[in-house]
Design a protein around this motif. Structure first.
Motif, PDB file in Angstrom:
ATOM      1  N   LYS A 265      90.718 -48.742 -15.645  1.00 33.72           N
ATOM      2  CA  LYS A 265      89.619 -48.475 -16.724  1.00 33.72           C
ATOM      3  C   LYS A 265      89.656 -47.264 -16.644  1.00 33.72           C
ATOM      4  N   THR A 266      90.845 -46.624 -16.582  1.00 37.74           N
ATOM      5  CA  THR A 266      90.883 -45.436 -17.551  1.00 37.74           C
ATOM      6  C   THR A 266      91.177 -45.161 -18.284  1.00 37.74           C
ATOM      7  N   ILE A 267      92.342 -45.946 -18.869  1.00 35.13           N
ATOM      8  CA  ILE A 267      92.340 -46.158 -20.477  1.00 35.13           C
ATOM      9  C   ILE A 267      90.929 -46.626 -22.106  1.00 35.13           C
TER      10      ILE A 267
ATOM     11  N   GLN B 167      94.433 -36.167 -10.369  1.00 38.06           N
ATOM     12  CA  GLN B 167      95.380 -37.608 -10.754  1.00 38.06           C
ATOM     13  C   GLN B 167      94.689 -37.657 -12.215  1.00 38.06           C
ATOM     14  N   HIS B 168      93.740 -37.675 -12.470  1.00 37.98           N
ATOM     15  CA  HIS B 168      93.024 -38.438 -13.219  1.00 37.98           C
ATOM     16  C   HIS B 168      93.265 -37.332 -14.536  1.00 37.98           C
ATOM     17  N   PHE B 169      93.194 -36.205 -13.801  1.00 39.56           N
ATOM     18  CA  PHE B 169      93.586 -35.146 -15.549  1.00 39.56           C
ATOM     19  C   PHE B 169      95.555 -34.874 -15.062  1.00 39.56           C
TER      20      PHE B 169
ATOM     21  N   ILE C  55      81.877 -41.311 -15.158  1.00 40.99           N
ATOM     22  CA  ILE C  55      81.813 -41.217 -13.700  1.00 40.99           C
ATOM     23  C   ILE C  55      82.509 -42.161 -12.893  1.00 40.99           C
ATOM     24  N   ASP C  56      83.988 -41.788 -12.016  1.00 41.51           N
ATOM     25  CA  ASP C  56      84.384 -42.575 -11.431  1.00 41.51           C
ATOM     26  C   ASP C  56      84.553 -43.104 -10.966  1.00 41.51           C
ATOM     27  N   GLU C  57      83.931 -44.465 -10.271  1.00 40.55           N
ATOM     28  CA  GLU C  57      84.124 -44.335  -8.508  1.00 40.55           C
ATOM     29  C   GLU C  57      82.425 -44.557  -8.465  1.00 40.55           C
ATOM     30  N   GLN C  58      81.352 -44.942  -9.110  1.00 41.15           N
ATOM     31  CA  GLN C  58      80.054 -45.367  -8.445  1.00 41.15           C
ATOM     32  C   GLN C  58      79.532 -44.537  -7.645  1.00 41.15           C
TER      33      GLN C  58
HETATM   34 MG    MG Z   1      90.540 -45.745 -11.579  1.00 45.46          MG
END
Ligand code: MG
Ligand code: ADP
Length: 701
Positions: free
Chosen positions: A304-306, A334-336, A398-401
């Motif tokens: 999903k990140t990409i 981590q995302h950063f 928003i990640d992980e709703q």
């Molecule tokens: Mg993820």
């Protein structure tokens, strides 16, 4: 007495009066005759069926038996006398017991007589027992015949005390139904009703309260379920349409240099077809000039990140800023890190903002957001706070709703003159029909494909006796250069017992994996954020081989070199949690393992969870079993969505009806957007009655 109408308050019903009416309002929210008429039984007792004693299985269901009353005897218990009887058929014997009215009952019953018994069994040792059963001589029973299907209504203790137990409610219904049934208007157009084979509403109401047989009950229940789903889906469609037609969004018209450069020169892999499709859906939304409000569902590791990053690049290409919000500090970090790495060498600027960002850095970031030089801000809830403003925020992800609510999403809307586009990403797959209902206000995209080359994760379930095998396996993997997680349940972060388990587990691990060859990290919720971060980093960078942790690592953490996930006391985790945890491994190219450790005593449900985990890695399949086991109540988002307020529909069991109703609601609105055709008059009237406030119907033009 005045004529009853559907709107008559229930106190005017014979036998109810103000006191009982008050209770019905308080306990069951029933105000009018209509409310009562639409108060449905939640089950039925089939008095057409006779059980044999050896067929009794559960304490939950009343049963009807035929047999001989063999004896009756008064027994002096502690303090109080009770009357005890033996009742037998050709398959066994049950015990009957009365705590009151012994003399009267003894006189009324004949020892040796053949009776029809009706009552609720309970088990004492191996013996079934009936307290205060109903008994009627078989000869008398035969004269009036079986009472057929008896509806059972939910009541409450207070209502019981006022005579409004299930039977009392049924009596009221007997009076009410014939008096008002002719006033109930049909709510579904004939064509629709015929197409979906639904009986008329009046027949359905009669059938649900007083079914004469199984068939009648099923027909009634189907019709009412369809109706309930249909109107809910109508509402969702209308709300979505209002959103689409009325909420303008920034048009991201072009895909330009930044996106294209990244896509052509820096994308580290080829997108999967599912990723491409979802990206296309997102691009269409972003370019439409309407506000995007989209949920991206994709199993753990589906990438999903990409998709998020590429979407943010489109925003930047169009002169806007973007933000990405994660539920925890570790995840935001981590995302950063991940995104910054991907963006290396590009002109895109990115920064991290969390609760622990220092004041000076905060000020610097605020200035960069306000002058537009900062393109992407990654952060935690801290992003939602009012002082966090942007020059021109165009997209919020928003990640992980499931850790954020609808209200929090709404807070993002205020960050620009028009609401920024919203993309919500969740790895908690829920069955599609439910998703459409729970996240009714969102459009949904599904990444239903994993990147190629993933080796399946081998999942094993060990009891305590398998501990040595588990340790062996972990050692083998570590000696081959891999890393391992060992996770302990910490359901309640303050539970001292859980901590004891965790710390003892940690000690045991450090003994099995001694220094200096092995290094062990530990992370749990009571550590200071800096310490947590430090321990995480040691693991991420490969300095430690084992990470002992509580579920803080559940979501999102990405260490591709980790190949073993051991879950201690796995029976204490829910399925979706287990699935999330397992998703932490299997991210590299080598085979990986998930080991579920449980005690020997595992409940039936617990066993099913372990079996499901061992059997499949498909998040959607797991979600289906999860819902079947837990019901939809625990699924995030269901509370706000109203699916739990449904009267007769069970969103899990009736998902087929839900899907069909959704389809039909869509079709009906497509053909008649304002429900103005004469055949839809009944539907419109009902819709407005149910949802006048919620639908913003008036806003549709
Ligand atoms: Mg993820
Ligand atoms: P999730 O959907 O769980 O957030 P991520 O976005 O973290 O998944 O991706 C999981 C891993 O898969 C990452 O290491 C990412 O780089 C990798 N990945 C994502 N998409 C692809 C792809 N199309 N091909 C190969 N690897 C991919």
């Amino acid at each position: 007495m005045q004529k009853l109408t559907l709107d008559t308050p229930i106190e005017y019903l014979k036998g109810i009066g103000p006191r009982k009416a008050d209770l019905l309002k308080k306990e069951l929210q029933l105000f009018t005759c209509r409310d009562l008429l639409f108060y449905f039984p939640f089950r039925y007792v089939d008095r057409t069926r006779f059980y044999k004693i050896n067929q009794i299985e559960s304490e939950d269901l009343e049963v009807q038996l035929v047999g001989k009353l063999q004896s009756l005897q008064e027994v002096q218990g502690k303090g109080r006398k009770r009357l005890v009887g033996q009742f037998a058929d050709d398959t066994g014997t049950v015990e009957l017991v009365w705590f009151q009215g012994a003399r009267w009952i003894k006189n009324a019953l004949t020892i040796g007589g053949v009776y029809v018994l009706f009552g609720k069994p309970s088990k004492y040792g191996r013996q079934w027992n009936f307290a205060h059963p109903e008994l009627e001589l078989l000869t008398e029973f035969k004269q009036h015949g079986s009472p057929g299907f008896m509806p059972v209504y939910r009541s409450s203790e207070k209502l019981n005390a006022q005579g409004l137990n299930s039977r009392g409610i049924s009596k009221v219904m007997q009076q009410l139904l014939p008096a008002v049934i002719d006033q109930v208007g049909e709510t579904l157009a004939d064509d629709l009703r015929n197409a979906v084979k639904a009986i008329p509403i009046r027949d359905a109401l009669t059938g649900i309260h007083f079914p004469k047989d199984t068939k009648a009950m099923q027909l009634a229940s189907y019709r009412l379920k369809f109706e309930e789903c249909f109107f809910l889906q109508l509402l969702l469609h209308v709300q979505k349409r209002v959103h689409h037609s009325k909420v303008a969004g920034f048009p991201f018209e072009k895909v330009d240099a930044i996106f294209l450069d990244f896509y052509n020169n820096h994308l580290p892999f080829q997108l999967t077809n599912a990723q491409k499709r979802v990206l296309k859906e997102v691009r269409r939304d972003l370019g439409s000039g309407r506000h995007m409000n989209r949920l991206i569902q994709g199993d753990v590791g589906s990438g999903k990140t990409i998709v998020a990053l590429l979407s943010m690049l489109i925003a930047i290409d169009n002169g806007f800023q973007a933000c990405l919000m994660a539920p925890t500090e570790i995840l935001a970090q981590q995302h950063f890190n991940g995104l910054a790495e991907l963006l290396e060498g590009s002109a895109v600027t990115i920064a991290l903002l969390t609760g622990s960002t220092k004041a000076a850095e905060r000020r610097r970031l605020a200035a960069a957001r306000m002058d537009g030089s900062l393109h992407i801000t990654v952060g935690t809830h801290a992003l939602l706070e009012d002082p966090v403003q942007f020059k021109n925020l165009g997209l919020a992800i928003i990640d992980e709703q499931h850790r954020f609510g609808v209200r929090q999403r709404a807070q993002l809307w205020k960050k620009n003159t028009l609401p920024p586009h919203i993309m919500v990403m969740t790895a908690t797959p829920i069955p599609r029909t439910l998703a459409m209902t729970v996240y009714g206000d969102l459009d949904i995209s599904v990444i239903d494909e994993l990147p190629p080359g993933r080796k399946p994760i081998k999942t094993l379930h060990f009891y305590e006796s398998g501990r040595l095998r588990m340790l062996d396996l972990v050692r083998k993997e570590i000696d081959a250069g891999r890393q391992a997680y060992i996770v302990y349940p910490l359901i309640n972060e303050s539970e001292t017992l859980d901590y004891k388990d965790l710390m003892e587990g940690y000690d045991a691990i450090t003994r099995s994996f001694p220094l200096p060859k092995y290094q062990v990290s530990i992370v749990h919720g009571q550590l200071k954020p800096e310490v947590k971060e430090f321990e995480m980093q040691r693991f991420v960078s490969g300095q430690t081989q084992i990470m002992v942790a509580t579920t803080v690592i559940e979501v999102g953490v990405n260490v591709p070199n980790a190949s073993v996930m051991v879950i201690e006391s796995a029976e204490r985790f829910g399925l979706s949690q287990l699935h999330q945890l397992r998703g932490r491994v299997g991210r590299g190219a080598d085979a990986s393992y998930c080991i579920l450790m449980t005690g020997v005593k595992v409940s039936k449900e617990g066993k099913r969870r372990m079996e499901t985990m061992v059997a499949t890695q498909d998040g959607f399949k797991i979600a289906e079993v999860d819902m079947e086991l837990r019901g939809p109540g625990d699924i995030m988002g269901t509370k706000q969505s109203g699916v739990l307020d449904l009267k007769i529909v069970d969103v899990v069991k009736d998902s087929g009806i839900l899907a069909a109703a959704r389809e039909w609601a869509f079709r009906v609105l497509e053909e008649d957007p304002k429900l103005d055709k004469p055949e839809n008059a009944g539907t419109k009237a009902e819709f407005l009655k149910l949802y006048r406030d919620k639908s913003q119907w008036g806003r549709i033009s």
